[in-house]
Design an enzyme around this catalytic site. Structure first.
Site, short mmCIF file in Angstrom:
data_model
loop_
_atom_site.label_atom_id
_atom_site.label_comp_id
_atom_site.label_asym_id
_atom_site.label_seq_id
_atom_site.Cartn_x
_atom_site.Cartn_y
_atom_site.Cartn_z
N SER A 72 0.84 -1.19 0.00
CA SER A 72 0.00 0.00 0.00
C SER A 72 0.88 1.25 0.00
CB SER A 72 -0.96 -0.04 1.20
OG SER A 72 -1.98 0.90 1.06
N ASP A 411 -5.90 -3.82 -2.50
CA ASP A 411 -4.80 -3.43 -1.63
C ASP A 411 -4.04 -4.63 -1.07
OD1 ASP A 411 -3.68 -2.44 1.18
OD2 ASP A 411 -4.05 -0.66 -0.04
#
Length: 662
Positions: A72, A411
């Protein structure tokens, strides 16, 4: 004022608040030895990534980065770190790290014509999702459940002003035909809930879904200011010393950056080690598991290809145009691999015609894969950023019914937000540092913590969700704690382990710092960035020796603990191994007999290959296996001897297990 290098190994240097790091510190730093490396892992956390730039620049003064990983926001920091290291290897300058060090100052700058900072301007919704995004932004930086609920409610009334106005108009019309004022108020409230609810439902279930299940694709919707993906692509190219017109930085370019391996490092025959090894997590929601990018390289030995690779991914250029800048998409198209069905596989794979009809190409080979795409796939924070659509072959269907199916990559933090294990060997040749992000601990003044002794840092991480005075907040905390445990249990467990916890700098953040605080103001960004510098300083003080002095104690202790952990794990597993490979193992064929059964020495016709092998064992291979089994038996017996007990206390207990690299 902020003190840097305040330790017994480094001179104290004072930096004025707001003074660019490279102007007062980076410019007079000496380069580290060409063969002194470290690995670095950085945790995800959306805007918490402002912790990393100056910390990385400080670490770069003492180490050269070999392996870099993150998830991320940590993936953004990782990819820019790799670009800076690439430039250093190619030009012998630290210009890339100077660019990296300036990032917090750039992100905190006000954007002309807006009420926000450069950081906030990177998050740009598409027109269809702008109303939902405005509700999200209005709720930011609100402490407490009730103020946040009030902000969200006001945001909905403002964003869906047509529904608000229409409900008022209909309520007043009811008053005009005779409804009393209490009835008008009730009617207005019901109409408001109904009409805004319809708008919210349509935006969430239609517009956000059509936008890739997110509010922002990452591409620019405001022509005056670049959104996150074009900004990141330009930053990567500039940090790597590449012109905007140059080919995008790829994993292969990092692997061939040079200055590796050093002469003292033993490399297996035929291996080609990567000069800079960048890896990032993304989560394939279709397969329900994480993927590490770059994907594994295809085996070049024909004997190793007898089992087809099922981790093949494909892309549709028209779909990808919604997520990638044009030059990156052009590169993908040029390096994409045309799919051709393998006739030897019969109906076990989709036809070539199906790939053509769907406009699919296989993603470029790992060496040609653009790092910006891998970073974008890793940072697809659910609902905030759209997931990335790639395609895969559905082998779950029976032969004859196997087709290409879209799989969405979201993610990487969904599956591993702090992959501290990513580059770990059984014993280390150089340190692997981690920078972890966690909430501030109540009544604990330290905002950066690095264990200094073996007996420190293995305590549990606490989530005090049940301590809030308001029951609504406690319930929300309960739900949040469930999601956090599902997401982070593996990372949290690993971070406590011996040989791991002592190399993780834990950076603590206040509730208004990092995370979903997209509109952090300059003072907060400064504070978070400087805390990252403090974390780097803690790591350097403990691990990095000063030339002409003894080796740093932290690195000596790290190596000794990691060796002790390995021996203790082998000692624990030794009895099971010795029993399993013994010829006395009940109800089992001996390994010597198994090896003989699958060996083609010319004396037995129609010998078949053992499982996992393309062909029967040769006599040379069989003899090698027999020797290795005997050596393994000898090692297991030696590990069980009382005089070889290491007496090491592994706290918490470590186990050696068979598991995939994920």
């Amino acid at each position: 004022m902020y003190i840097v290098h305040a330790s017994n190994q480094y001179p104290v240097r004072v930096i004025d608040d707001g003074q660019p790091l490279e102007g007062s510190l980076m410019s007079d730093m000496q380069e580290p030895p060409i063969d002194r490396f470290c690995d670095l892992i950085m945790k995800g956390g959306i805007t918490s990534g402002v912790v990393y730039p100056k910390a990385i620049s400080l670490l770069a003064a003492k180490y050269r980065f070999r392996s870099i990983g993150g998830t991320s926001a940590g993936a953004i920091a990782a990819v820019v770190t790799a670009a800076a290291e690439y430039r250093r290897r190619k030009t012998q300058t630290r210009d890339g790290f100077n660019i990296l060090a300036e990032l917090p100052d750039q992100l905190k700058a006000d954007v002309p014509g807006t009420a926000g900072t450069k950081l906030l301007s990177l998050f740009q919704p598409q027109p269809e999702t702008r109303r939902l995004f405005s509700v999200l932004v209005r709720s930011l930086n609100r402490s407490g459940t009730n103020p946040r609920i009030a902000s969200i409610a006001l945001g909905i009334l403002t964003a869906y002003w047509v529904a608000t106005a229409l409900s008022l108009a209909l309520a007043f019309a009811a008053r005009w035909v005779g409804l009393d004022w209490p009835g008008v108020a009730v009617l207005w409230l019901l109409l408001l809930l109904l009409l805004t609810g319809i708008g919210l439902y349509r935006d969430v279930t239609r517009n956000a879904v059509a936008n890739g299940f997110g509010l922002c694709t990452g591409l620019t919707s405001d022509p005056k200011h670049p959104a996150l993906t074009p900004w990141l692509h330009e930053l990567i190219q500039r940090t790597a010393g590449l012109a905007p017109t140059d080919e995008p930085l790829t994993f292969g370019m990092l692997w061939d950056a040079g200055d590796f391996p050093p002469p003292w490092l033993t490399v297996p025959i035929g291996a080609k080690p990567r000069a800079i090894d960048l890896q990032m997590f993304s989560t394939n929601l279709g397969h329900g598991r994480p993927y590490i990018f770059p994907l594994p390289e295809a085996a070049k030995d024909s004997a190793a290809n007898f089992l087809p690779d099922r981790q093949r991914l494909f892309f549709n250029a028209a779909e990808m145009a919604r997520y990638m800048p044009p030059d990156v998409l052009e590169w993908m198209n040029g390096r994409g691999i045309a799919y051709v069905a393998n006739p030897a596989r019969g109906n076990h794979e989709p036809s070539t015609e199906e790939a053509v009809l769907k406009g699919l190409k296989e993603v470029p080979a790992p060496c040609d894969f653009p790092v910006v795409l891998a970073a974008r796939m890793s940072l697809s924070f659910p609902f905030l950023f759209a997931a990335i659509p790639l395609w895969s072959i559905d082998y779950d269907s029976p032969p004859g019914s196997r087709h290409f199916r879209r799989c969405w990559f979201s993610d990487g933090g969904i599956s591993s937000n702090f992959p501290m294990h990513l580059f770990d060997g059984l014993v280390p040749s150089w340190p692997t540092f981690g920078i972890n992000l966690e909430p501030k601990v109540a009544d604990w003044p330290e905002m950066v913590y690095l264990p200094q002794k073996y007996g420190e840092g293995y305590g549990e991480r606490w989530d005090h969700f049940d301590q809030d005075q308001k029951s609504a907040a406690r319930f929300g905390g309960f739900l949040s704690a469930i999601l956090s445990a599902m997401q982070n249990w593996n990372d949290n467990s690993l971070a406590r382990m011996p040989g791991v916890r002592d190399r993780i700098a834990r950076v603590r953040l206040n509730s208004d710092e990092g995370g979903m605080n997209l509109n952090m103001q300059a003072p907060i960004i400064d504070a978070v960035a400087k805390r990252g510098m403090e974390a780097a300083e803690e790591l350097l003080a403990r691990y990095s020796e000063v030339e002409g002095t003894a080796q740093a104690l932290g690195w000596d202790e790290q190596r000794f603990v990691r060796l002790s952990v390995l021996l203790k794990m082998l000692e624990t597993r030794a009895p099971g191994v010795a029993n399993a490979i013994s010829s006395n193992c009940a109800h089992a064929t001996s390994y010597q007999a198994l090896i003989t059964r699958w060996t083609d020495d010319g004396s037995t016709p129609d010998v078949v290959a053992p499982p996992g092998y393309a062909r029967p064992l040769t006599r040379v291979q069989a003899d090698a296996l027999l020797r290795l089994v005997q050596e393994l038996d000898n090692l297991s017996i030696a590990m069980m001897l009382p005089q070889n007990d290491t007496a090491f206390l592994s706290v918490p207990q470590s186990e050696l297990r068979v598991r995939p690299p994920l």
